[in-house]
Design a protein around this motif. Structure first.
Motif, PDB file in Angstrom:
ATOM      1  N   ALA A   1      52.577  69.341  49.022  1.00 14.11           N
ATOM      2  CA  ALA A   1      52.655  70.198  50.202  1.00 14.11           C
ATOM      3  C   ALA A   1      51.806  69.658  51.345  1.00 14.11           C
ATOM      4  CB  ALA A   1      52.201  71.619  49.857  1.00 14.11           C
ATOM      5  N   PHE A   2      52.352  69.771  52.549  1.00 17.05           N
ATOM      6  CA  PHE A   2      51.635  69.355  53.759  1.00 17.05           C
ATOM      7  C   PHE A   2      50.970  70.567  54.396  1.00 17.05           C
ATOM      8  CE2 PHE A   2      51.552  68.793  58.412  1.00 17.05           C
ATOM      9  CZ  PHE A   2      50.798  67.637  58.512  1.00 17.05           C
ATOM     10  N   ARG A   3      49.667  70.442  54.679  1.00 20.47           N
ATOM     11  CA  ARG A   3      48.926  71.503  55.354  1.00 20.47           C
ATOM     12  C   ARG A   3      48.648  71.076  56.796  1.00 20.47           C
ATOM     13  NH1 ARG A   3      45.503  75.481  53.262  1.00 20.47           N
ATOM     14  NH2 ARG A   3      45.185  74.374  51.289  1.00 20.47           N
ATOM     15  N   TYR A   4      49.042  71.919  57.768  1.00 15.83           N
ATOM     16  CA  TYR A   4      48.794  71.610  59.170  1.00 15.83           C
ATOM     17  C   TYR A   4      47.288  71.542  59.428  1.00 15.83           C
ATOM     18  CZ  TYR A   4      53.684  72.605  60.359  1.00 15.83           C
ATOM     19  OH  TYR A   4      55.054  72.585  60.447  1.00 15.83           O
ATOM     20  N   PRO A   5      46.778  70.437  59.966  1.00 11.91           N
ATOM     21  CA  PRO A   5      45.343  70.350  60.246  1.00 11.91           C
ATOM     22  C   PRO A   5      44.871  71.375  61.285  1.00 11.91           C
ATOM     23  CG  PRO A   5      46.374  68.179  60.303  1.00 11.91           C
ATOM     24  CD  PRO A   5      47.482  69.182  60.267  1.00 11.91           C
ATOM     25  N   VAL A   6      45.763  71.766  62.196  1.00 11.44           N
ATOM     26  CA  VAL A   6      45.357  72.641  63.297  1.00 11.44           C
ATOM     27  C   VAL A   6      45.039  74.050  62.824  1.00 11.44           C
ATOM     28  CG1 VAL A   6      46.094  73.692  65.474  1.00 11.44           C
ATOM     29  CG2 VAL A   6      46.633  71.307  64.994  1.00 11.44           C
ATOM     30  N   ASN A   7      45.916  74.621  61.965  1.00  8.95           N
ATOM     31  CA  ASN A   7      45.723  76.029  61.580  1.00  8.95           C
ATOM     32  C   ASN A   7      45.621  76.253  60.074  1.00  8.95           C
ATOM     33  OD1 ASN A   7      48.397  75.718  60.702  1.00  8.95           O
ATOM     34  ND2 ASN A   7      49.245  76.657  62.556  1.00  8.95           N
ATOM     35  N   GLY A   8      45.716  75.200  59.280  1.00  9.26           N
ATOM     36  CA  GLY A   8      45.557  75.343  57.843  1.00  9.26           C
ATOM     37  C   GLY A   8      46.768  75.889  57.118  1.00  9.26           C
ATOM     38  N   ARG A   9      47.863  76.122  57.816  1.00  7.22           N
ATOM     39  CA  ARG A   9      49.060  76.654  57.173  1.00  7.22           C
ATOM     40  C   ARG A   9      49.856  75.534  56.510  1.00  7.22           C
ATOM     41  NH1 ARG A   9      51.332  80.723  61.940  1.00  7.22           N
ATOM     42  NH2 ARG A   9      49.534  82.157  61.944  1.00  7.22           N
ATOM     43  N   PHE A  10      50.667  75.933  55.514  1.00 13.25           N
ATOM     44  CA  PHE A  10      51.525  74.967  54.836  1.00 13.25           C
ATOM     45  C   PHE A  10      52.837  74.813  55.601  1.00 13.25           C
ATOM     46  CE2 PHE A  10      48.893  76.299  51.161  1.00 13.25           C
ATOM     47  CZ  PHE A  10      48.483  75.043  50.735  1.00 13.25           C
ATOM     48  N   LEU A  11      53.370  73.602  55.578  1.00 18.08           N
ATOM     49  CA  LEU A  11      54.705  73.356  56.118  1.00 18.08           C
ATOM     50  C   LEU A  11      55.716  73.963  55.154  1.00 18.08           C
ATOM     51  CD1 LEU A  11      56.655  71.940  58.105  1.00 18.08           C
ATOM     52  CD2 LEU A  11      56.482  69.905  56.671  1.00 18.08           C
ATOM     53  N   ARG A  12      56.520  74.884  55.645  1.00 17.08           N
ATOM     54  CA  ARG A  12      57.489  75.568  54.796  1.00 17.08           C
ATOM     55  C   ARG A  12      58.628  74.632  54.408  1.00 17.08           C
ATOM     56  NH1 ARG A  12      56.669  81.040  54.733  1.00 17.08           N
ATOM     57  NH2 ARG A  12      55.260  81.888  56.335  1.00 17.08           N
ATOM     58  N   TRP A  13      59.152  74.835  53.206  1.00 18.69           N
ATOM     59  CA  TRP A  13      60.261  74.044  52.706  1.00 18.69           C
ATOM     60  C   TRP A  13      61.549  74.837  52.889  1.00 18.69           C
ATOM     61  CZ3 TRP A  13      59.338  70.488  47.932  1.00 18.69           C
ATOM     62  CH2 TRP A  13      58.168  69.734  48.127  1.00 18.69           C
ATOM     63  N   GLY A  14      62.196  74.652  54.020  1.00 16.14           N
ATOM     64  CA  GLY A  14      63.431  75.357  54.306  1.00 16.14           C
ATOM     65  C   GLY A  14      64.653  74.555  53.887  1.00 16.14           C
ATOM     66  N   PHE A  15      65.698  75.261  53.437  1.00 16.49           N
ATOM     67  CA  PHE A  15      66.970  74.652  53.066  1.00 16.49           C
ATOM     68  C   PHE A  15      68.112  75.477  53.659  1.00 16.49           C
ATOM     69  CE2 PHE A  15      64.014  73.319  49.813  1.00 16.49           C
ATOM     70  CZ  PHE A  15      64.354  71.991  49.560  1.00 16.49           C
ATOM     71  N   VAL A  16      69.228  74.800  53.911  1.00 16.21           N
ATOM     72  CA  VAL A  16      70.434  75.478  54.372  1.00 16.21           C
ATOM     73  C   VAL A  16      71.507  75.276  53.314  1.00 16.21           C
ATOM     74  CG1 VAL A  16      72.191  75.625  56.170  1.00 16.21           C
ATOM     75  CG2 VAL A  16      69.825  75.084  56.780  1.00 16.21           C
ATOM     76  N   ARG A  17      72.074  76.419  52.813  1.00 13.66           N
ATOM     77  CA  ARG A  17      73.084  76.347  51.761  1.00 13.66           C
ATOM     78  C   ARG A  17      74.125  77.442  51.976  1.00 13.66           C
ATOM     79  NH1 ARG A  17      70.635  77.224  46.062  1.00 13.66           N
ATOM     80  NH2 ARG A  17      70.594  79.373  46.831  1.00 13.66           N
ATOM     81  N   ASP A  18      75.379  77.044  51.962  1.00 13.33           N
ATOM     82  CA  ASP A  18      76.488  77.991  52.146  1.00 13.33           C
ATOM     83  C   ASP A  18      76.324  78.811  53.416  1.00 13.33           C
ATOM     84  OD1 ASP A  18      77.545  77.127  49.706  1.00 13.33           O
ATOM     85  OD2 ASP A  18      76.412  78.628  48.577  1.00 13.33           O
ATOM     86  N   GLY A  19      75.846  78.169  54.475  1.00 12.78           N
ATOM     87  CA  GLY A  19      75.713  78.838  55.762  1.00 12.78           C
ATOM     88  C   GLY A  19      74.490  79.714  55.897  1.00 12.78           C
ATOM     89  N   GLY A  20      73.684  79.826  54.846  1.00 10.49           N
ATOM     90  CA  GLY A  20      72.476  80.642  54.901  1.00 10.49           C
ATOM     91  C   GLY A  20      71.224  79.816  54.712  1.00 10.49           C
ATOM     92  N   ARG A  21      70.087  80.388  55.068  1.00  6.16           N
ATOM     93  CA  ARG A  21      68.810  79.689  54.970  1.00  6.16           C
ATOM     94  C   ARG A  21      67.991  80.275  53.835  1.00  6.16           C
ATOM     95  NH1 ARG A  21      63.500  80.076  56.394  1.00  6.16           N
ATOM     96  NH2 ARG A  21      62.473  78.136  57.066  1.00  6.16           N
ATOM     97  N   LEU A  22      67.308  79.406  53.100  1.00  2.52           N
ATOM     98  CA  LEU A  22      66.397  79.861  52.058  1.00  2.52           C
ATOM     99  C   LEU A  22      65.138  79.022  52.098  1.00  2.52           C
ATOM    100  CD1 LEU A  22      66.365  77.854  49.217  1.00  2.52           C
ATOM    101  CD2 LEU A  22      68.771  78.453  49.429  1.00  2.52           C
ATOM    102  N   GLU A  23      64.039  79.588  51.614  1.00  3.35           N
ATOM    103  CA  GLU A  23      62.774  78.866  51.522  1.00  3.35           C
ATOM    104  C   GLU A  23      62.390  78.700  50.070  1.00  3.35           C
ATOM    105  OE1 GLU A  23      59.505  80.307  53.754  1.00  3.35           O
ATOM    106  OE2 GLU A  23      60.468  80.000  55.703  1.00  3.35           O
ATOM    107  N   ALA A  24      62.075  77.482  49.696  1.00  7.91           N
ATOM    108  CA  ALA A  24      61.654  77.205  48.329  1.00  7.91           C
ATOM    109  C   ALA A  24      60.232  77.701  48.106  1.00  7.91           C
ATOM    110  CB  ALA A  24      61.736  75.715  48.050  1.00  7.91           C
TER     111      ALA A  24
END
Length: 309
Positions: free
Chosen positions: A191-214
């Motif tokens: 996982a990648f953590r943003y140095p600026v705010n400490g948040r994680f880069l979300r893992w987004g996917f697009v499947r069957d026209g919809g969005r999901l996050e792992a």
């Protein structure tokens, strides 16, 4: 005394936080900068800097003077730009700030040709993942991702960066292939953590026209995407990498893409891309040389970072 040069030296010293740092940014020796600032102090009949062998701080007079003069260099550049015509050759300093990975892998290879096209430009590339202050740091333009956009900046879309979910053959042989993004929770993910705010880069996917996050629990974390790529290559786990970072490893067989069309035992899911933007402080900062850079980058990034749908 060259007053404008003396003021510029003073500004660079303050911005760098030391005489040595200011000297490096100007390409001169610390002794030369010290002498120039001393001449400015004598001219003003006021002490601007309090200097010791270990530190340097602004005096009250220096703080007041800096706040009044820190915009002078930029205003002079803008005044010169205002007299330029669209057909004139751009000149002067052009400071470009970028995230570390994008600056290292994408911008740095493109800048030499841009510099050769416009040889009167003095180009500086600042690669950092911290928040950059355009005015205080003399930055003409910054390249930012969505998470770094600032309401006080004017942003122009540059490109859409494809991302790839991938892992090494060694890791997949030992841990198995996840069949879907939902199965990532059973794997070790990087996982990648943003140095600026400490948040994680979300893992987004697009499947069957919809969005999901792992979602995943077992992680190795870094604030450097190149470090995560090296972990992935060495069987560290599954990574979500920008294609410009992953591609050399994919082509060499060090990494294997996941969830792509036609892969046996896996459901297709497109890894969500990321938009990047060219940002300036305001409309007046969209100068002739910045517009030329924008056009140049858009032209070259379309081929290297094709827009996904």
């Amino acid at each position: 005394m060259d007053l404008l040069n003396a003021i510029r030296s003073f500004i660079k010293v303050v911005e760098a936080g030391s005489l040595a740092g200011g000297a490096r940014s100007l390409g001169v020796s610390p002794a030369a900068v010290s002498q120039t600032v001393a001449r400015l102090e004598r001219h003003l009949q006021a002490r601007l800097l309090s200097r010791t062998t270990r530190s340097m701080t602004l005096t009250p007079a220096g703080t007041l003077y800096y706040e009044r003069v820190r915009h002078i260099e930029r205003e002079l550049d803008l005044a010169g730009e205002a007299l330029s015509t669209p057909d004139s050759e751009p000149h002067g300093r052009l400071c470009i700030a970028s995230t570390s990975a994008f600056g290292r892998h994408v911008l740095a290879p493109l800048i030499p040709a841009f510099s050769e096209r416009y040889p009167r430009l003095s180009i500086e590339l600042l690669t950092t993942d911290r928040k950059v202050d355009h005015e205080r740091e003399g930055v003409d333009v910054s390249v930012r991702i969505d998470a770094q956009l600032d309401d006080h900046l004017l942003a122009r879309h540059l490109a859409r960066i494809p991302f790839i979910c991938c892992a090494s053959p060694g890791y997949l042989a030992a841990a198995g292939h996840p069949a879907t993004p939902e199965a990532l929770r059973e794997h070790r993910c990087l996982a990648f953590r943003y140095p600026v705010n400490g948040r994680f880069l979300r893992w987004g996917f697009v499947r069957d026209g919809g969005r999901l996050e792992a979602e995943f629990d077992r992680v190795l974390v870094s604030d450097d995407i190149d470090a995560l790529a090296q972990m992935a290559v060495r069987d560290g786990g599954i990574a979500r990498l920008a294609e410009f970072i992953a591609r050399p490893h994919l082509d060499a067989g060090r990494l294997v893409p996941l969830f792509e069309i036609g892969q046996p035992g896996q459901a297709y899911a497109q890894t969500e891309p990321m938009d990047i933007y060219l940002c300036v402080s305001d409309r007046s900062a969209m100068t002739h040389k910045v517009r030329l850079l924008l056009e140049y980058l858009q032209q070259h990034l379309i081929s290297s970072c094709p827009r996904q749908t």
